[in-house]
Design a protein around this motif. Sequence first.
Motif, short mmCIF file in Angstrom:
data_model
loop_
_atom_site.label_atom_id
_atom_site.label_comp_id
_atom_site.label_asym_id
_atom_site.label_seq_id
_atom_site.Cartn_x
_atom_site.Cartn_y
_atom_site.Cartn_z
N LEU A 223 27.80 30.47 3.72
CA LEU A 223 26.93 29.35 3.39
C LEU A 223 27.18 28.17 4.31
O LEU A 223 26.25 27.54 4.82
N ASP A 224 28.47 27.87 4.52
CA ASP A 224 28.81 26.75 5.40
C ASP A 224 28.35 27.00 6.83
O ASP A 224 27.91 26.09 7.53
N ARG A 225 28.44 28.24 7.25
CA ARG A 225 28.00 28.57 8.61
C ARG A 225 26.49 28.41 8.76
O ARG A 225 26.00 27.96 9.78
N ILE A 226 25.75 28.83 7.74
CA ILE A 226 24.30 28.67 7.78
C ILE A 226 23.92 27.20 7.83
O ILE A 226 23.06 26.78 8.62
N ILE A 227 24.56 26.40 6.98
CA ILE A 227 24.27 24.96 6.94
C ILE A 227 24.62 24.31 8.27
O ILE A 227 23.86 23.49 8.81
N TRP B 205 24.26 23.27 -0.05
CA TRP B 205 23.33 24.40 -0.02
C TRP B 205 22.00 24.02 -0.65
O TRP B 205 20.94 24.36 -0.12
N ALA B 206 22.02 23.32 -1.79
CA ALA B 206 20.78 22.89 -2.43
C ALA B 206 20.00 21.94 -1.52
O ALA B 206 18.76 22.02 -1.44
N GLU B 207 20.72 21.08 -0.81
CA GLU B 207 20.06 20.17 0.13
C GLU B 207 19.43 20.94 1.29
O GLU B 207 18.31 20.64 1.72
#
Length: 577
Positions: free
Chosen positions: A369-373, A424-426
């Motif tokens: 998730l952090d990588r995607i963001i 993630w929601a942002e």
Amino acid sequence: MSFWRNFGFHPISHIETILDREQFTLDELLDEDELLQECKLQNQKLIEFLIKPESLSLLFEYITKEASEESDRKRKETYPFLASEILCMDITSLIDAVYKDEHYLSQLYDIVNQQEFNLGLASYISKVAINFLGRKTIETMSYIKKQDNIIEKFINHLDKSPIVDMLLKIISIEEFQGGAGTLEWLDKSNLIGGIVAKFSPTLDSEFHENASFVLSEIIELNRSFSDSPLIIKLESEETIQKLFDYILSDVPLGTSFLHGLTVIIKLLRRHKEHSDSVVTKKTPLAELAPVFKESLIHTEELKNLLTKPTESSFTTTTGLLSPPLGFHRLKVIEFFADLINSRYLCIDQKFIQQDILSACLLLHDSKLLDRIIKADEDNTNEIKQTKGIRYGYMGFLNSIAFSICEVAKSNPSLKNYLDANPKWAEFVSDSLKPVLTLESEPLGDFRMSLMMPPDDDEDQIYENDNDDYNNAYDNGGFVEGNFQNHQIVYEDDDDDESFADQQQNHHILYTNQEEEEDEDEDDDEQFEQRRPKAFITEIQVEQETTQEQGNEKSASESEGNENISTPTVLSSEENQQ
């Protein structure tokens, strides 16, 4: 002979002139541009000459023996091409003449006895041999089976595409009339074992690529044969072990690894297609097919390869990838994906024990998730730069993010994990949703098709129109009923003249122009509903015009009527203002 030539409508060709001579050679015929056309027309004189033993021998010589360096271009290129075209034509007498003597077939298949040969001629040989195999299946297979170790000789030339084509034709001949028993003969000739041996890392990449191609074709060709001896041999524990030995001994990783793992993936998919529809099969590990058991033995080794990039950097059109995923690691991930898709519970447990999912860049430990963001933020900053371009992998990244959101809808634990990450929601609300909304819209201007059923709102509009028309017609007040929202206002110098007096001399009907400009073409149903209004309007205008002519005298007495200006249609709201 063609119809036109029989009745004198076609000029005599040079071929006919040559054939009428007492002496001529095959080369003279091959020099004529009309030769192939005459063969297709079944020129009897020409065919009788071509099926002579000396002519056939020369045709086979052109495609099987390489010309000397001193030979001209016609002997090196033109004659071999023409000879192969003639031998592949549907000329029954010519094919029968070839099979009267095995010497001609010997010339074709002697190519597998040679260490090196001309690939151009080999392509002509392959073309002719495949044609004969399809036309004379029984006779050709009878000849091939009599040759010693011929399948082994084919496999030794597995790096040559023409030889591969001939071998594939022999493998597929089981489905043709007269080809029964070919698969058993190929199995006894150790076809599978010989091909698998060509995955040795010591051999050239052409061997690895063609070996993978042939085995993949065998898997596809034998879909309809549940008890095919070739598939049984290929899926045996011994064969799978040898294949994995070659795959994992390819250090540094090369083509043997890539193409060998491709065959394993093909076998995994074949089992999935032939398995039942049970979502999670509880078959014990010991009872799995050899391809699954051997695959699970080597999952730890393959997992470790994911942490070792095979290339330090790779330049793409969108920038530098350092390190890139690479073809080898991508193939490993594809292999793991097909193992998971098998839906065996014991395989899922093995993946959890070895933490393979994390190695494949998934969720918790990999910080997916952090990588995607982070990638989305970098992409946004890049676009804001002067001449900045969107990262090439953003489409894949958005697809992964969308898949995660979809799975979370039915997976409470995953949903809780996503909710725990406020960024993630942002990302979903500010970046992902706008992109998905944009991609879901049709390209260009969407127009309602006449074949599409109207919406409920449109139906209601047309129903109201019908009601207005019926009420107006029944009450004798069509204009008032149909145009209740519009009034006619005249701009005139004589403000004292009443609207009623003007209406007596000028009866002008208007339709709502703004609505007509915004609407597309009406369908048949709409047209049928609106047609009576237009028809009645024309009648009423004609009647009112007649009434005007009858009242010309009274109308001329009114001086104010001469300066009546163009009327303007106003809506009810504008009239109130």
